[in-house]
Design an enzyme around this catalytic site. Sequence first.
Site, mmCIF file in Angstrom:
data_model
loop_
_atom_site.group_PDB
_atom_site.id
_atom_site.type_symbol
_atom_site.label_atom_id
_atom_site.label_comp_id
_atom_site.label_asym_id
_atom_site.label_seq_id
_atom_site.Cartn_x
_atom_site.Cartn_y
_atom_site.Cartn_z
ATOM 1 N N HIS A 85 0.283 10.697 3.989
ATOM 2 C CA HIS A 85 0.274 9.350 4.146
ATOM 3 C C HIS A 85 1.923 7.900 4.529
ATOM 4 C CE1 HIS A 85 -3.821 10.394 4.513
ATOM 5 N NE2 HIS A 85 -3.688 10.316 3.497
ATOM 6 N N HIS A 110 5.453 1.976 -2.970
ATOM 7 C CA HIS A 110 5.523 2.855 -1.510
ATOM 8 C C HIS A 110 5.402 2.126 -0.135
ATOM 9 C CE1 HIS A 110 1.497 0.697 -2.077
ATOM 10 N NE2 HIS A 110 1.274 1.610 -0.542
ATOM 11 N N HIS A 112 5.244 0.811 3.918
ATOM 12 C CA HIS A 112 4.437 1.048 4.860
ATOM 13 C C HIS A 112 6.086 0.736 6.878
ATOM 14 C CE1 HIS A 112 0.540 1.296 3.732
ATOM 15 N NE2 HIS A 112 1.052 0.536 2.908
ATOM 16 N N GLU A 124 2.235 -4.628 7.715
ATOM 17 C CA GLU A 124 0.359 -3.994 7.203
ATOM 18 C C GLU A 124 0.214 -6.141 7.413
ATOM 19 O OE1 GLU A 124 -1.402 -0.532 5.635
ATOM 20 O OE2 GLU A 124 -0.873 -2.505 3.861
ATOM 21 N N HIS A 137 5.020 -2.147 -0.581
ATOM 22 C CA HIS A 137 4.127 -2.583 -1.856
ATOM 23 C C HIS A 137 3.716 -2.040 -3.234
ATOM 24 C CE1 HIS A 137 0.740 -2.922 1.495
ATOM 25 N NE2 HIS A 137 1.943 -4.143 1.237
ATOM 26 N N THR A 219 -4.628 -0.746 0.564
ATOM 27 C CA THR A 219 -4.892 -1.182 2.727
ATOM 28 C C THR A 219 -5.717 0.620 2.944
ATOM 29 O OG1 THR A 219 -2.741 -0.848 2.413
ATOM 30 C CG2 THR A 219 -3.763 -3.027 2.297
#
Length: 336
Positions: A85, A110, A112, A124, A137, A219
Amino acid sequence: MLLVLTLWQALSQALAASGGSHWTYEGSDGQTHWPERYPDCGWQAQSPLDIQTDLVQYDSSLPPIEPEGYRDPGSGSLTLTNNGHTVQLSLPENLRLHGLPSLYSAVQLHFHWGSSNSRAGGSEHRVDGQAFPAELHVVHFNSEKYANLSVAKHQPDGLAVLGIFLEVDSVENPAYNHILDRLDSILYAEQEVIVAPFNVRELLPAHLGHYYRYNGSLTTPPCYQSVLWTVFHQSARISATQLEKLQKSLYSTKDGKTPSELLISNFRVPQPLNQRLVFTSFPVGPSEYSAGEVIAIIVAVLLGCLGVFLAGWILAKRSRNVSFGNLSTHKRPYLK
């Protein structure tokens, strides 16, 4: 009522556990279907948000965030993982955050990001509808109250996450190369590699005093509503080449599975605010001045205008006096 809430929470956790990690961002297991398997994802305090600056509330009592141990995380190695992910880096608990209601210890960080073929952004959170190319994050748990992440994530005050927007600059950010240069070792889901300790503080923006603050959720599934969010106003910067490493290097599928699916656009869309308040540690407005500063500016401008008016009036009066004197001289009667 308390019994009902307790039973509902237990049911939610059981469903989340039975659902495993089989979820995606698009398709039949995509984010629009998350609440079917992870009930918390359909609750009323979800993240991320599109932060509307005309609705935020300035709180002058919010202190700057003060990281502890970020510059020197110790001698222990860090684990970088492609979990299918995102790319995730484990962090030791000696990395802590001060400036929050409790002491929080780090767990992992991590990313996004979006797609190189899309202009939809990759962050996000958004600010006034604007999405950024990527978002970092950094996840922490309330170590002052709870023993570990497993316990804390189920508590309303259990987690604290730092959100850092990533923007593209003309030069690369060396701090991010500690992570991005190792992506070729974790191309496929469930692969991991050891990373030597480095200065994690350099991943964050230089100024940590200006941020947005609200209560929200994870999230990603199971979307527990246990997160105190701090989204920094100032972004961190990486080069276009560094961003492309995120967008083009990793696969969401395991090694050997065909077809291989590129890991892209791993961001959740903004969720409804639902009566929540978003606070800011800094004045927000068209010019980002506080009410007192705006009044002071208006007074200064008015005084300046008055000064210009008086100066012009004095000059005009002197000019009229000179003109009248010259006129009087020219009109004297001729003496024989």
